[in-house]
Design a protein around this motif. Structure first.
Motif, mmCIF file in Angstrom:
data_model
loop_
_atom_site.group_PDB
_atom_site.id
_atom_site.type_symbol
_atom_site.label_atom_id
_atom_site.label_comp_id
_atom_site.label_asym_id
_atom_site.label_seq_id
_atom_site.Cartn_x
_atom_site.Cartn_y
_atom_site.Cartn_z
ATOM 1 N N ASP A 54 0.848 -1.196 0.000
ATOM 2 C CA ASP A 54 0.000 0.000 0.000
ATOM 3 C C ASP A 54 0.890 1.255 0.000
ATOM 4 O O ASP A 54 1.853 1.326 0.771
ATOM 5 C CB ASP A 54 -0.871 -0.039 1.265
ATOM 6 C CG ASP A 54 -2.024 0.934 1.208
ATOM 7 O OD1 ASP A 54 -1.785 2.130 0.926
ATOM 8 O OD2 ASP A 54 -3.163 0.512 1.462
ATOM 9 N N ARG A 55 0.560 2.202 -0.857
ATOM 10 C CA ARG A 55 1.373 3.423 -0.919
ATOM 11 C C ARG A 55 1.344 4.217 0.383
ATOM 12 O O ARG A 55 2.201 5.065 0.625
ATOM 13 C CB ARG A 55 0.913 4.315 -2.081
ATOM 14 C CG ARG A 55 1.236 3.721 -3.447
ATOM 15 C CD ARG A 55 0.989 4.713 -4.561
ATOM 16 N NE ARG A 55 1.136 4.064 -5.856
ATOM 17 C CZ ARG A 55 2.300 3.911 -6.492
ATOM 18 N NH1 ARG A 55 3.422 4.357 -5.957
ATOM 19 N NH2 ARG A 55 2.340 3.298 -7.669
ATOM 20 N N ARG A 56 0.361 3.955 1.248
ATOM 21 C CA ARG A 56 0.287 4.671 2.528
ATOM 22 C C ARG A 56 1.132 4.012 3.614
ATOM 23 O O ARG A 56 1.246 4.549 4.716
ATOM 24 C CB ARG A 56 -1.172 4.727 3.008
ATOM 25 C CG ARG A 56 -2.086 5.504 2.091
ATOM 26 C CD ARG A 56 -3.524 5.278 2.459
ATOM 27 N NE ARG A 56 -3.866 3.847 2.307
ATOM 28 C CZ ARG A 56 -5.056 3.317 2.546
ATOM 29 N NH1 ARG A 56 -6.052 4.070 2.948
ATOM 30 N NH2 ARG A 56 -5.271 2.032 2.382
ATOM 31 N N ALA A 57 1.714 2.847 3.336
ATOM 32 C CA ALA A 57 2.463 2.126 4.376
ATOM 33 C C ALA A 57 3.691 2.926 4.801
ATOM 34 O O ALA A 57 4.447 3.413 3.952
ATOM 35 C CB ALA A 57 2.875 0.747 3.863
ATOM 36 N N LEU A 58 3.897 3.020 6.113
ATOM 37 C CA LEU A 58 5.065 3.743 6.629
ATOM 38 C C LEU A 58 6.356 3.051 6.221
ATOM 39 O O LEU A 58 7.393 3.685 6.078
ATOM 40 C CB LEU A 58 4.989 3.831 8.160
ATOM 41 C CG LEU A 58 3.793 4.612 8.717
ATOM 42 C CD1 LEU A 58 3.720 4.492 10.237
ATOM 43 C CD2 LEU A 58 3.893 6.084 8.303
ATOM 44 N N GLY A 125 1.243 -0.246 -9.178
ATOM 45 C CA GLY A 125 0.076 -1.100 -8.979
ATOM 46 C C GLY A 125 -1.072 -0.268 -8.436
ATOM 47 O O GLY A 125 -1.696 -0.649 -7.442
ATOM 48 N N GLY A 126 -1.323 0.885 -9.061
ATOM 49 C CA GLY A 126 -2.417 1.746 -8.594
ATOM 50 C C GLY A 126 -2.099 2.299 -7.212
ATOM 51 O O GLY A 126 -1.049 2.924 -7.024
ATOM 52 N N ASP A 127 -2.964 2.030 -6.240
ATOM 53 C CA ASP A 127 -2.669 2.541 -4.890
ATOM 54 C C ASP A 127 -1.673 1.644 -4.151
ATOM 55 O O ASP A 127 -1.399 1.853 -2.968
ATOM 56 C CB ASP A 127 -3.963 2.763 -4.084
ATOM 57 C CG ASP A 127 -4.800 1.497 -3.930
ATOM 58 O OD1 ASP A 127 -4.294 0.391 -4.219
ATOM 59 O OD2 ASP A 127 -5.976 1.628 -3.519
ATOM 60 N N HIS A 128 -1.127 0.633 -4.830
ATOM 61 C CA HIS A 128 -0.059 -0.204 -4.275
ATOM 62 C C HIS A 128 1.176 -0.142 -5.184
ATOM 63 O O HIS A 128 1.079 0.266 -6.345
ATOM 64 C CB HIS A 128 -0.500 -1.672 -4.168
ATOM 65 C CG HIS A 128 -1.399 -1.926 -2.983
ATOM 66 N ND1 HIS A 128 -2.580 -1.246 -2.769
ATOM 67 C CD2 HIS A 128 -1.282 -2.794 -1.946
ATOM 68 C CE1 HIS A 128 -3.144 -1.678 -1.648
ATOM 69 N NE2 HIS A 128 -2.376 -2.620 -1.134
ATOM 70 N N VAL A 129 2.308 -0.537 -4.636
ATOM 71 C CA VAL A 129 3.526 -0.731 -5.435
ATOM 72 C C VAL A 129 3.789 -2.234 -5.463
ATOM 73 O O VAL A 129 3.782 -2.887 -4.407
ATOM 74 C CB VAL A 129 4.740 -0.002 -4.813
ATOM 75 C CG1 VAL A 129 6.007 -0.277 -5.626
ATOM 76 C CG2 VAL A 129 4.474 1.490 -4.706
ATOM 77 N N ILE A 130 3.967 -2.768 -6.673
ATOM 78 C CA ILE A 130 4.223 -4.209 -6.817
ATOM 79 C C ILE A 130 5.727 -4.436 -6.768
ATOM 80 O O ILE A 130 6.482 -3.864 -7.559
ATOM 81 C CB ILE A 130 3.656 -4.738 -8.146
ATOM 82 C CG1 ILE A 130 2.148 -4.465 -8.214
ATOM 83 C CG2 ILE A 130 3.956 -6.225 -8.318
ATOM 84 C CD1 ILE A 130 1.559 -4.638 -9.607
#
Ligand SMILES: Cc1cc2nc3c(=O)[nH]c(=O)nc-3n(C[C@H](O)[C@H](O)[C@H](O)COP(=O)(O)O)c2cc1C
Length: 173
Positions: A54-58, A125-130
């Protein structure tokens, strides 16, 4: 028409997965770790695996910059660890026995399998990074069962799988 977010998540949750904790060392030497159900195998040759963050992950900046990471596949006895690594950052490593793996990424004791990875590729990956990792070392044990995640809940395997009657299946390669 935009998809209904809640029903989309519910439909995705029909796909049962295992649970992993992906770990790495940040630039300042700090250990980071995140509970991850998006782990999957990609390629045997070269040996590649993937997970998406998730792009919001610290932990994301540390994961992006890391020289390696470790995928720790959790056993059914490690539900508490799964919750610990899904929670607030400060408490994550409390009472967690671990040893350094490739690029100092922590290998968590008691995991069913460890995949030590070098970075291979990162994709949007959209709101995630793969993240795609190249496996440089791995270990696995067969003496316990996995922690399973299905429909938003932890599960354990109910019974031993029976091989299909015509196993192996006639896959053409
Ligand atoms: C069973 C389970 C599976 C999860 N899978 C993922 C995942 O695949 N990708 C992801 O970004 N977060 C996933 N999460 C959420 C992260 O583990 C959680 O947001 C984590 O605390 C983020 O850590 P950080 O913000 O400290 O980096 C999952 C959580 C649980 C409980």
């Amino acid at each position: 028409m935009p998809l209904d977010r809640r029903s989309f998540r519910r439909a995705l949750s029909q796909f049962a997965t295992g649970v992993a904790v992906v770990t790495a060392r940040g630039a300042a030497g700090e250990a980071v770790g995140m509970t991850m159900s998006s782990f999957n195998s990609v390629s045997l040759d070269p040996p590649l695996v993937l997970f998406s963050v998730d792009r919001r992950a610290l932990s994301l900046p540390a994961m992006v910059a890391a020289e390696g990471y470790a995928v720790n596949i959790l056993s059914r006895r490690q539900e508490a660890l799964s919750n610990q690594f899904a929670g607030a950052r400060g408490d994550k490593w409390r009472d967690v026995a671990h040893a350094p793996g490739h690029a100092e990424a922590p290998l968590i004791a008691g995991a069913l399998a460890h995949f030590e990875c070098a970075p291979y590729a990162q994709h949007d990956g959209g709101d995630h990074v793969i993240f795609i990792g190249r496996v440089v070392r791995f270990s696995a044990r067969d003496d316990d069962e996995p922690l399973v995640f299905f429909r938003g809940k932890y599960r354990t395997l109910g019974h031993d799988g029976q091989p299909a009657p015509d196993w192996p299946l006639p896959i053409h390669y």
